[in-house]
Structure formats: structure tokens, C-alpha cells
Design a protein around this motif. Structure first.
Motif, PDB file in Angstrom:
ATOM      1  N   ALA A   1       0.830  -1.205   0.000  1.00  0.00           N
ATOM      2  CA  ALA A   1       0.000   0.000   0.000  1.00  0.00           C
ATOM      3  C   ALA A   1       0.862   1.252   0.000  1.00  0.00           C
ATOM      4  CB  ALA A   1      -0.929   0.002   1.203  1.00  0.00           C
ATOM      5  N   LEU A   2       1.976   1.216   0.751  1.00  0.00           N
ATOM      6  CA  LEU A   2       2.870   2.374   0.791  1.00  0.00           C
ATOM      7  C   LEU A   2       3.441   2.664  -0.593  1.00  0.00           C
ATOM      8  CD1 LEU A   2       4.385   4.529   2.392  1.00  0.00           C
ATOM      9  CD2 LEU A   2       6.177   2.832   2.842  1.00  0.00           C
ATOM     10  N   GLY A   3       3.837   1.616  -1.302  1.00  0.00           N
ATOM     11  CA  GLY A   3       4.346   1.805  -2.646  1.00  0.00           C
ATOM     12  C   GLY A   3       3.311   2.423  -3.561  1.00  0.00           C
ATOM     13  N   GLN A   4       2.079   1.941  -3.487  1.00  0.00           N
ATOM     14  CA  GLN A   4       1.003   2.504  -4.306  1.00  0.00           C
ATOM     15  C   GLN A   4       0.741   3.964  -3.950  1.00  0.00           C
ATOM     16  OE1 GLN A   4      -1.667  -0.833  -3.098  1.00  0.00           O
ATOM     17  NE2 GLN A   4      -2.222  -0.920  -5.266  1.00  0.00           N
ATOM     18  N   LEU A   5       0.782   4.278  -2.649  1.00  0.00           N
ATOM     19  CA  LEU A   5       0.496   5.636  -2.203  1.00  0.00           C
ATOM     20  C   LEU A   5       1.593   6.616  -2.629  1.00  0.00           C
ATOM     21  CD1 LEU A   5      -0.865   4.916   1.394  1.00  0.00           C
ATOM     22  CD2 LEU A   5      -2.183   5.643  -0.606  1.00  0.00           C
ATOM     23  N   VAL A   6       2.834   6.178  -2.557  1.00  0.00           N
ATOM     24  CA  VAL A   6       3.932   7.063  -2.951  1.00  0.00           C
ATOM     25  C   VAL A   6       3.843   7.391  -4.442  1.00  0.00           C
ATOM     26  CG1 VAL A   6       6.432   7.201  -3.276  1.00  0.00           C
ATOM     27  CG2 VAL A   6       5.501   6.347  -1.113  1.00  0.00           C
ATOM     28  N   VAL A   7       3.672   6.365  -5.266  1.00  0.00           N
ATOM     29  CA  VAL A   7       3.566   6.588  -6.717  1.00  0.00           C
ATOM     30  C   VAL A   7       2.341   7.447  -7.025  1.00  0.00           C
ATOM     31  CG1 VAL A   7       3.236   5.472  -8.958  1.00  0.00           C
ATOM     32  CG2 VAL A   7       4.770   4.438  -7.268  1.00  0.00           C
ATOM     33  N   GLY A   8       1.213   7.139  -6.369  1.00  0.00           N
ATOM     34  CA  GLY A   8      -0.008   7.898  -6.603  1.00  0.00           C
ATOM     35  C   GLY A   8       0.108   9.345  -6.166  1.00  0.00           C
ATOM     36  N   ALA A   9       0.792   9.600  -5.048  1.00  0.00           N
ATOM     37  CA  ALA A   9       0.940  10.967  -4.553  1.00  0.00           C
ATOM     38  C   ALA A   9       1.790  11.804  -5.507  1.00  0.00           C
ATOM     39  CB  ALA A   9       1.569  10.954  -3.157  1.00  0.00           C
ATOM     40  N   VAL A  10       2.855  11.217  -6.041  1.00  0.00           N
ATOM     41  CA  VAL A  10       3.685  11.936  -7.014  1.00  0.00           C
ATOM     42  C   VAL A  10       2.856  12.286  -8.241  1.00  0.00           C
ATOM     43  CG1 VAL A  10       5.686  11.763  -8.545  1.00  0.00           C
ATOM     44  CG2 VAL A  10       5.830  10.882  -6.208  1.00  0.00           C
ATOM     45  N   PHE A  11       2.068  11.338  -8.720  1.00  0.00           N
ATOM     46  CA  PHE A  11       1.198  11.593  -9.872  1.00  0.00           C
ATOM     47  C   PHE A  11       0.204  12.705  -9.555  1.00  0.00           C
ATOM     48  CE2 PHE A  11      -2.940  10.843 -11.862  1.00  0.00           C
ATOM     49  CZ  PHE A  11      -2.605  10.882 -13.208  1.00  0.00           C
ATOM     50  N   ALA A  12      -0.411  12.663  -8.369  1.00  0.00           N
ATOM     51  CA  ALA A  12      -1.431  13.646  -8.004  1.00  0.00           C
ATOM     52  C   ALA A  12      -0.871  15.052  -7.973  1.00  0.00           C
ATOM     53  CB  ALA A  12      -2.019  13.287  -6.638  1.00  0.00           C
TER      54      ALA A  12
ATOM     55  N   LEU B   1      -5.736  21.060  -3.232  1.00  0.00           N
ATOM     56  CA  LEU B   1      -4.732  20.060  -3.574  1.00  0.00           C
ATOM     57  C   LEU B   1      -4.715  18.887  -2.603  1.00  0.00           C
ATOM     58  CD1 LEU B   1      -2.402  19.170  -5.377  1.00  0.00           C
ATOM     59  CD2 LEU B   1      -0.857  20.553  -3.957  1.00  0.00           C
ATOM     60  N   VAL B   2      -4.885  19.152  -1.303  1.00  0.00           N
ATOM     61  CA  VAL B   2      -4.820  18.066  -0.317  1.00  0.00           C
ATOM     62  C   VAL B   2      -5.973  17.090  -0.522  1.00  0.00           C
ATOM     63  CG1 VAL B   2      -4.925  17.488   2.134  1.00  0.00           C
ATOM     64  CG2 VAL B   2      -3.593  19.471   1.389  1.00  0.00           C
ATOM     65  N   ALA B   3      -7.195  17.612  -0.599  1.00  0.00           N
ATOM     66  CA  ALA B   3      -8.357  16.744  -0.797  1.00  0.00           C
ATOM     67  C   ALA B   3      -8.288  16.048  -2.153  1.00  0.00           C
ATOM     68  CB  ALA B   3      -9.649  17.560  -0.692  1.00  0.00           C
ATOM     69  N   PHE B   4      -7.800  16.771  -3.156  1.00  0.00           N
ATOM     70  CA  PHE B   4      -7.666  16.170  -4.483  1.00  0.00           C
ATOM     71  C   PHE B   4      -6.656  15.025  -4.460  1.00  0.00           C
ATOM     72  CE2 PHE B   4      -5.444  16.062  -8.626  1.00  0.00           C
ATOM     73  CZ  PHE B   4      -6.515  15.695  -9.429  1.00  0.00           C
ATOM     74  N   THR B   5      -5.550  15.215  -3.754  1.00  0.00           N
ATOM     75  CA  THR B   5      -4.540  14.156  -3.657  1.00  0.00           C
ATOM     76  C   THR B   5      -5.121  12.921  -2.987  1.00  0.00           C
ATOM     77  OG1 THR B   5      -2.741  15.795  -3.544  1.00  0.00           O
ATOM     78  CG2 THR B   5      -2.261  13.573  -2.757  1.00  0.00           C
ATOM     79  N   ILE B   6      -5.899  13.126  -1.927  1.00  0.00           N
ATOM     80  CA  ILE B   6      -6.542  11.987  -1.248  1.00  0.00           C
ATOM     81  C   ILE B   6      -7.498  11.276  -2.210  1.00  0.00           C
ATOM     82  CG2 ILE B   6      -8.124  11.347   0.615  1.00  0.00           C
ATOM     83  CD1 ILE B   6      -6.926  13.681   2.235  1.00  0.00           C
ATOM     84  N   TRP B   7      -8.243  12.059  -2.990  1.00  0.00           N
ATOM     85  CA  TRP B   7      -9.177  11.488  -3.965  1.00  0.00           C
ATOM     86  C   TRP B   7      -8.435  10.692  -5.033  1.00  0.00           C
ATOM     87  CZ3 TRP B   7     -13.554   9.638  -5.238  1.00  0.00           C
ATOM     88  CH2 TRP B   7     -14.055   9.686  -6.532  1.00  0.00           C
ATOM     89  N   VAL B   8      -7.320  11.251  -5.520  1.00  0.00           N
ATOM     90  CA  VAL B   8      -6.506  10.555  -6.517  1.00  0.00           C
ATOM     91  C   VAL B   8      -5.989   9.236  -5.952  1.00  0.00           C
ATOM     92  CG1 VAL B   8      -4.352  10.642  -7.838  1.00  0.00           C
ATOM     93  CG2 VAL B   8      -5.835  12.648  -7.757  1.00  0.00           C
ATOM     94  N   LEU B   9      -5.479   9.269  -4.735  1.00  0.00           N
ATOM     95  CA  LEU B   9      -4.950   8.050  -4.115  1.00  0.00           C
ATOM     96  C   LEU B   9      -6.046   6.995  -3.937  1.00  0.00           C
ATOM     97  CD1 LEU B   9      -2.594   9.576  -1.386  1.00  0.00           C
ATOM     98  CD2 LEU B   9      -1.962   8.576  -3.584  1.00  0.00           C
ATOM     99  N   PHE B  10      -7.241   7.446  -3.577  1.00  0.00           N
ATOM    100  CA  PHE B  10      -8.353   6.517  -3.404  1.00  0.00           C
ATOM    101  C   PHE B  10      -8.673   5.798  -4.716  1.00  0.00           C
ATOM    102  CE2 PHE B  10     -12.970   5.770  -3.688  1.00  0.00           C
ATOM    103  CZ  PHE B  10     -13.131   4.870  -2.632  1.00  0.00           C
ATOM    104  N   ILE B  11      -8.730   6.564  -5.800  1.00  0.00           N
ATOM    105  CA  ILE B  11      -9.046   5.983  -7.107  1.00  0.00           C
ATOM    106  C   ILE B  11      -7.922   5.076  -7.585  1.00  0.00           C
ATOM    107  CG2 ILE B  11      -9.440   6.505  -9.544  1.00  0.00           C
ATOM    108  CD1 ILE B  11     -11.860   7.056  -7.825  1.00  0.00           C
TER     109      ILE B  11
END
Length: 357
Positions: free
Chosen positions: A121-132, A163-173
Motif C-alpha cells: 500500500a505504501l508503494g502505491q500511495l507514494v507513486v499515486g501521490a507523485v502523480f497527483a 490540492l490536499v483533498a484532491f490528492t486523497i481522492w486521486v490516491l483513493f481511485i
């Protein structure tokens, strides 16, 4: 259109020819699939089938995309790779790397579980956060960024959520859909076919948004999308690689995509959803993975509350296996469901664009 055809053709040929090479290489090194003991007993015959085939999909798609730009470099209408496309490819490759580590640990330790759930999950979150963070940067001449900090169904609507809420939304998706494709990858060819229809839809969506872009055709129904044509090229490149892989992954599979492929494919459709402003439409477009994920959530939740099961086994495809359906029957019928979901989503996409009377 030429770039789309070149990207699809190159990635298809590379995947078609490269997958049997990967099969021989992985088989020689003993990179075979381990089967969960709690899974359907009919899957035990698949033990040892080469896995990590998703590496072929990712590599073929990357080469296909960049080949399309290279082959048209000296054309009068040539355009360099765009930021939007590169971000989606980054998301695909980054999540594919997380899946590769997961697959490799399974093989190395000869068990059905790879990375610990927290590390994965950490790996997915890190990659997703950079993308977001990056996808709301890099505005073009029309001040359009690869994505917008607003929710979207068929185009952006409502105020920015920040940006913060959007990043959380991106990570969720991203986490949700990468895991959804991973859960769908339970039968030979199932995830490949289900994801393929989603990618084909994004080729059409990208083309349609290009023809009705607000940068070329101003009007009440135009689309504010940064790089629609190049996003269609990305979808075509991954689709071509997936079709070539499916030739060898169809029942009975000679290779599995593994988490390398399923996480990468989940990432690329999530990335395309954000960059084409179709985040919520993806729930319909990728309806089959959504339903399969929901079956797991229902099974776990109901069992914790009552101690009883809704399905004979989850994910949903295994329920039908235990009911006696043949694997090919389940795969083909689920492909049809995936195609119907995609058709419904494309219908909504087109109807929303039609001028209101």
C-alpha cells in the motif's frame, strides 16, 4: 490517428513476439505461480505457470508509445511526447514496479503472498501521490493542466476541492482500481479482456475530446482536456500490448500477468480517468472490476457481522467456479459484461455531449 495506429501496432507485435520469450525465460528460472491453498481446488493444476508477464505489457507499451513519436518525428505535424501522457505512463510503470516486487518476493520465498500489505500500500500511495501533485502542474498555452482539482464525471464540475483533498481522492481511485484489476485477475484472460475494453474506450474518448476540444472548437459542450490525442496514443499502446499478451494468456494460460501487470493496468486506467476528466465515469466504464471488488467487500463485511457467507467464495468469479461453471464460460461471460459496461459508459459520454434542445 497515425500515432495511435503505430503505437498499437508496435506494442502488439512486441508483446506477441516477446511473451513467448518471457515464458521460456521465466520457466527456465523457475518463476512460476504459487497457488493459494484456500483458493478453488481446480487452480492447483496452474501451479508453476510462469508469472510476472506484466513486465512484457509494460515494456511493450512504453516502446510502442515512444516509437509512435519517433516514427513521426520528421513529419510536418509531428509533436513531442506530452506531459499528460508521460504522467500516465509514469503511473503505470511505477505501480508495475510495486507489483514486480510483490511477484518477485512470492517467487523467491515460494509462497502465495509477496509484499506485506502495508509495504504494498505504501508503494502505491507514494507513486499515486507523485502523480497527483504533478498532474495539476504544467499548464499549457491555454492554462490547462493535465488534471484539475475538481471532481469530474464527463468533464470538471463544481469548485476546486484543493490540492490536499484532491490528492486523497486521486490516491483513493488509484489504489482502488489497481487493486480492483488485481482482484479481477483470478482466471485465465479475465483481467486482460476486461481491461482491454476500458482501454479501447479511452482511445475513442481521446479522439472525441480532440475533435471537440475547447482549444479548437469553442462552444458550450467542448472539453477542456490538455492532451487528448496523446492520451489516446497511450491507451492504444497499452491496448496493443495487452492484446498481444492475451494471445498467450487466454485459457489455458501459458503465462500470468501477476501483480506486475494488474497493478500497472489499474494504474493506467486510473491515470487516463483523471487526465480525460472522466473519474466518476470510470466506475461504469470499468464496471466489472468494480463489481468484483464489491463482491469481496460484501463477503468480508457480511461474514464479520453474521459469520455467514453471501458467496461460496470471493472474488465473484470463484463463486461461479464452485457452482460448476467452466472457466472459459465464466471468462467469456464476464468479458461480455465488461463490454456492456463500457458501451453504457460510452453512451453516457456521447449523450452528455449532445446539444440540449
Amino acid at each position: 490517428m497515425r500515432n495511435i495506429l503505430i503505437a498499437a501496432a508496435v506494442s502488439l507485435l512486441l508483446s506477441m513476439a516477446g511473451t513467448p520469450l518471457a515464458i521460456r525465460l521465466f520457466a527456465r528460472r523457475g518463476y512460476g505461480q504459487n497457488i493459494r491453498e484456500e483458493g478453488p481446488s481446480g487452480h492447483y493444476d496452474k501451479r508453476g505457470t510462469p508469472t510476472m508477464g506484466g513486465t512484457v505489457i509494460v515494456i511493450a507499451a512504453l516502446i510502442g508509445y515512444f516509437s509512435a513519436h519517433l516514427m513521426t518525428f520528421f513529419s510536418a505535424t509531428a509533436e513531442p511526447p506530452t506531459v499528460s501522457a508521460l504522467l500516465v505512463l509514469f503511473l503505470m510503470t511505477g505501480l508495475g514496479l510495486v507489483g514486480f516486487l510483490d511477484d518477485f518476493i512470492k517467487i523467491y520465498k515460494q509462497r502465495s503472498l509477496g509484499l506485506r500489505s502495508g509495504a504494498k500500500a505504501l508503494g502505491q500511495l507514494v507513486v499515486g501521490a507523485v502523480f497527483a501533485v504533478l498532474c495539476v502542474q504544467f499548464p499549457n498555452a491555454y492554462d490547462i493542466t493535465p488534471a484539475e482539482t475538481r471532481l469530474s464525471f464527463l468533464r470538471d464540475f463544481g469548485p476546486s476541492i484543493g490540492l490536499v483533498a484532491f490528492t486523497i481522492w486521486v490516491l483513493f481511485i488509484i489504489v482502488g482500481f489497481s487493486n480492483a484489476v488485481n482482484l479481477t485477475d483470478g482466471l485465465d484472460g479475465l483481467a486482460s479482456g476486461a481491461t482491454g475494453v476500458v482501454l479501447a474506450s479511452y482511445v475513442l474518448i481521446g479522439n472525441w475530446q480532440l475533435r471537440n476540444s475547447c482549444t479548437t472548437a469553442f462552444g458550450p459542450n467542448c472539453y477542456w482536456v490538455r492532451d487528448p490525442l496523446d492520451l489516446a496514443v497511450v491507451a492504444a499502446a497499452v491496448l496493443g500490448a495487452l492484446v498481444g499478451f492475451l494471445w498467450w494468456n487466454a485459457p489455458p494460460a501459458k503465462i500470468f500477468m501477476g501483480d506486475t501487470g494488474s497493478l500497472a493496468l489499474g494504474g493506467v486506467i486510473a491515470g487516463l480517468a483523471f487526465t480525460t476528466r472522466t473519474q466518476l465515469l470510470l466506475v461504469i466504464l470499468a464496471g466489472l472490476p468494480v463489481v468484483i471488488t464489491a463482491s469481496v467487500m460484501i463477503q468480508v463485511g457480511f461474514f464479520k457481522m453474521t459469520g455467514k457467507r453471501v458467496f461460496r467464495m470471493a472474488p465473484l468469479q470463484h463463486h461461479f467456479e464452485l457452482k460448476g461453471w467452466a472457466e472459459t464460460t465464466i471468462v467469456v461471460r464476464f468479458w461480455l459484461i465488461a463490454a456492456l459496461c463500457a458501451a453504457a459508459a460510452l453512451g453516457l459520454f456521447y449523450l452528455e455531449w449532445m446539444p440540449k434542445q
